[in-house]
Design a protein around this motif. Structure first.
Motif, mmCIF file in Angstrom:
data_model
loop_
_atom_site.group_PDB
_atom_site.id
_atom_site.type_symbol
_atom_site.label_atom_id
_atom_site.label_comp_id
_atom_site.label_asym_id
_atom_site.label_seq_id
_atom_site.Cartn_x
_atom_site.Cartn_y
_atom_site.Cartn_z
ATOM 1 N N LEU A 66 0.836 -1.197 0.000
ATOM 2 C CA LEU A 66 0.000 0.000 0.000
ATOM 3 C C LEU A 66 0.870 1.246 0.000
ATOM 4 O O LEU A 66 0.638 2.174 -0.780
ATOM 5 C CB LEU A 66 -0.940 0.016 1.208
ATOM 6 C CG LEU A 66 -1.738 1.310 1.419
ATOM 7 C CD1 LEU A 66 -2.631 1.616 0.219
ATOM 8 C CD2 LEU A 66 -2.542 1.239 2.712
ATOM 9 N N SER A 67 1.887 1.259 0.844
ATOM 10 C CA SER A 67 2.789 2.413 0.929
ATOM 11 C C SER A 67 3.461 2.677 -0.410
ATOM 12 O O SER A 67 3.570 3.829 -0.838
ATOM 13 C CB SER A 67 3.848 2.184 2.004
ATOM 14 O OG SER A 67 3.232 1.998 3.252
ATOM 15 N N GLU A 68 3.875 1.621 -1.061
ATOM 16 C CA GLU A 68 4.500 1.757 -2.376
ATOM 17 C C GLU A 68 3.478 2.255 -3.404
ATOM 18 O O GLU A 68 3.782 3.108 -4.224
ATOM 19 C CB GLU A 68 5.075 0.409 -2.810
ATOM 20 C CG GLU A 68 5.900 0.473 -4.072
ATOM 21 C CD GLU A 68 6.503 -0.883 -4.419
ATOM 22 O OE1 GLU A 68 6.351 -1.298 -5.585
ATOM 23 O OE2 GLU A 68 7.105 -1.512 -3.522
ATOM 24 N N HIS A 69 2.269 1.734 -3.341
ATOM 25 C CA HIS A 69 1.208 2.120 -4.276
ATOM 26 C C HIS A 69 0.899 3.613 -4.190
ATOM 27 O O HIS A 69 0.688 4.268 -5.210
ATOM 28 C CB HIS A 69 -0.056 1.309 -4.006
ATOM 29 C CG HIS A 69 -1.176 1.582 -4.938
ATOM 30 N ND1 HIS A 69 -1.260 1.005 -6.185
ATOM 31 C CD2 HIS A 69 -2.266 2.395 -4.824
ATOM 32 C CE1 HIS A 69 -2.355 1.439 -6.799
ATOM 33 N NE2 HIS A 69 -2.978 2.279 -5.980
ATOM 34 N N ILE A 70 0.852 4.143 -2.972
ATOM 35 C CA ILE A 70 0.542 5.570 -2.811
ATOM 36 C C ILE A 70 1.797 6.423 -2.695
ATOM 37 O O ILE A 70 1.712 7.629 -2.517
ATOM 38 C CB ILE A 70 -0.404 5.820 -1.615
ATOM 39 C CG1 ILE A 70 0.271 5.506 -0.287
ATOM 40 C CG2 ILE A 70 -1.706 5.073 -1.790
ATOM 41 C CD1 ILE A 70 -0.522 5.963 0.920
ATOM 42 N N ASN A 71 2.947 5.756 -2.783
ATOM 43 C CA ASN A 71 4.243 6.444 -2.771
ATOM 44 C C ASN A 71 4.439 7.271 -1.500
ATOM 45 O O ASN A 71 4.706 8.464 -1.552
ATOM 46 C CB ASN A 71 4.392 7.314 -4.030
ATOM 47 C CG ASN A 71 5.834 7.674 -4.294
ATOM 48 O OD1 ASN A 71 6.746 6.957 -3.886
ATOM 49 N ND2 ASN A 71 6.039 8.785 -4.970
ATOM 50 N N ASP A 72 4.282 6.595 -0.366
ATOM 51 C CA ASP A 72 4.473 7.265 0.913
ATOM 52 C C ASP A 72 5.140 6.327 1.907
ATOM 53 O O ASP A 72 5.157 5.117 1.717
ATOM 54 C CB ASP A 72 3.140 7.757 1.475
ATOM 55 C CG ASP A 72 3.185 9.231 1.816
ATOM 56 O OD1 ASP A 72 4.082 9.643 2.577
ATOM 57 O OD2 ASP A 72 2.323 9.964 1.317
ATOM 58 N N ASN A 73 5.642 6.895 2.986
ATOM 59 C CA ASN A 73 6.345 6.177 4.039
ATOM 60 C C ASN A 73 5.403 5.218 4.763
ATOM 61 O O ASN A 73 4.323 5.615 5.194
ATOM 62 C CB ASN A 73 6.921 7.219 5.009
ATOM 63 C CG ASN A 73 7.608 6.627 6.193
ATOM 64 O OD1 ASN A 73 6.965 5.997 7.029
ATOM 65 N ND2 ASN A 73 8.901 6.832 6.278
ATOM 66 N N ARG A 74 5.822 3.962 4.917
ATOM 67 C CA ARG A 74 4.966 2.942 5.525
ATOM 68 C C ARG A 74 4.574 3.276 6.955
ATOM 69 O O ARG A 74 3.476 2.967 7.404
ATOM 70 C CB ARG A 74 5.617 1.557 5.446
ATOM 71 C CG ARG A 74 6.642 1.284 6.532
ATOM 72 C CD ARG A 74 7.296 -0.089 6.458
ATOM 73 N NE ARG A 74 6.428 -1.223 6.555
ATOM 74 C CZ ARG A 74 5.969 -1.739 7.697
ATOM 75 N NH1 ARG A 74 6.278 -1.188 8.846
ATOM 76 N NH2 ARG A 74 5.202 -2.795 7.692
ATOM 77 N N TYR A 75 5.461 3.932 7.705
ATOM 78 C CA TYR A 75 5.161 4.264 9.099
ATOM 79 C C TYR A 75 4.098 5.359 9.173
ATOM 80 O O TYR A 75 3.208 5.318 10.023
ATOM 81 C CB TYR A 75 6.435 4.668 9.841
ATOM 82 C CG TYR A 75 7.425 3.529 9.874
ATOM 83 C CD1 TYR A 75 7.212 2.423 10.705
ATOM 84 C CD2 TYR A 75 8.544 3.519 9.048
ATOM 85 C CE1 TYR A 75 8.086 1.349 10.712
ATOM 86 C CE2 TYR A 75 9.428 2.454 9.040
ATOM 87 C CZ TYR A 75 9.195 1.375 9.883
ATOM 88 O OH TYR A 75 10.059 0.310 9.886
ATOM 89 N N LYS A 76 4.174 6.297 8.262
ATOM 90 C CA LYS A 76 3.156 7.357 8.220
ATOM 91 C C LYS A 76 1.815 6.791 7.748
ATOM 92 O O LYS A 76 0.763 7.166 8.269
ATOM 93 C CB LYS A 76 3.615 8.500 7.319
ATOM 94 C CG LYS A 76 4.773 9.282 7.920
ATOM 95 C CD LYS A 76 5.221 10.405 7.015
ATOM 96 C CE LYS A 76 6.377 11.165 7.658
ATOM 97 N NZ LYS A 76 6.838 12.281 6.829
ATOM 98 N N VAL A 77 1.853 5.896 6.782
ATOM 99 C CA VAL A 77 0.631 5.264 6.296
ATOM 100 C C VAL A 77 -0.024 4.487 7.440
ATOM 101 O O VAL A 77 -1.232 4.584 7.669
ATOM 102 C CB VAL A 77 0.915 4.346 5.082
ATOM 103 C CG1 VAL A 77 -0.309 3.519 4.720
ATOM 104 C CG2 VAL A 77 1.384 5.173 3.886
ATOM 105 N N SER A 78 0.765 3.744 8.174
ATOM 106 C CA SER A 78 0.261 2.983 9.312
ATOM 107 C C SER A 78 -0.334 3.917 10.361
ATOM 108 O O SER A 78 -1.425 3.652 10.890
ATOM 109 C CB SER A 78 1.385 2.150 9.922
ATOM 110 O OG SER A 78 0.919 1.444 11.047
ATOM 111 N N GLN A 79 0.341 5.007 10.648
ATOM 112 C CA GLN A 79 -0.154 5.968 11.630
ATOM 113 C C GLN A 79 -1.490 6.552 11.193
ATOM 114 O O GLN A 79 -2.418 6.682 11.997
ATOM 115 C CB GLN A 79 0.857 7.094 11.843
ATOM 116 C CG GLN A 79 0.388 8.119 12.854
ATOM 117 C CD GLN A 79 1.377 9.242 13.082
ATOM 118 O OE1 GLN A 79 2.527 9.174 12.644
ATOM 119 N NE2 GLN A 79 0.950 10.279 13.766
#
Length: 160
Positions: A66-79
């Motif tokens: 998901l993080s790669e798909h939206i091109n964002d940091n996985r920790y921020k996506v999780s938060q």
């Protein structure tokens, strides 16, 4: 514990599960540096990935994907998922999968439950049935039967 109580209150008060404002952030996020505007941008990208791109149909998807798909940091996506949607990634993922399964169960009675299970991204019958029952309180077949019965009853009422 506080988060669980808030989810129960949301569920029984009829409020939408997915919120626009974050719930009280976890202690672990106090120093994350995620700004409200950045969090909102990530939230919108997550919603687009799930609602438009239907990324949840991928049966091997994980937080990294998901993080790669939206091109964002996985920790921020999780938060963002934890604070803005009040659930963890896999609960969030299963909510979308089960919503799609509910729609397919009612709209296409010719599809088998197993076909629907694979269509919405589950690999295991046990995982699908557990998630479905946890979210709806019914088995997939029970849901289909109940929804069909209600639909027939509504049609009869309208015709009377």
């Amino acid at each position: 514990m506080k988060r669980l109580l808030k989810q129960i209150i949301f569920m029984y008060s009829g409020q939408e599960k997915r919120t626009l404002d974050p719930l009280n952030s976890h202690e672990k996020y106090k120093k994350s540096g995620l700004t409200p505007s950045e969090a909102n941008a990530i939230r919108e990208k997550i919603k687009k990935a799930f609602e438009e791109d239907k990324i949840y149909r991928n049966n091997t998807i994980g937080l990294d994907d998901l993080s790669e798909h939206i091109n964002d940091n996985r920790y921020k996506v999780s938060q963002v998922i934890n604070t803005y949607f009040a659930k963890n990634f896999y609960s969030f993922l299963n909510d979308y999968r089960i919503e799609e399964a509910k729609h397919l169960l009612v709209s296409d009675p010719s599809l088998s439950v197993k076909a629907i299970m694979y269509e919405v991204g589950f690999n295991s019958k046990n995982s699908f049935y557990s998630a479905f029952k946890k979210i709806t309180g019914l088995s997939p077949n029970g849901y289909r039967t109940t929804a069909t019965t209600l639909k027939i009853a509504q049609n009869e009422i309208q015709m009377a």
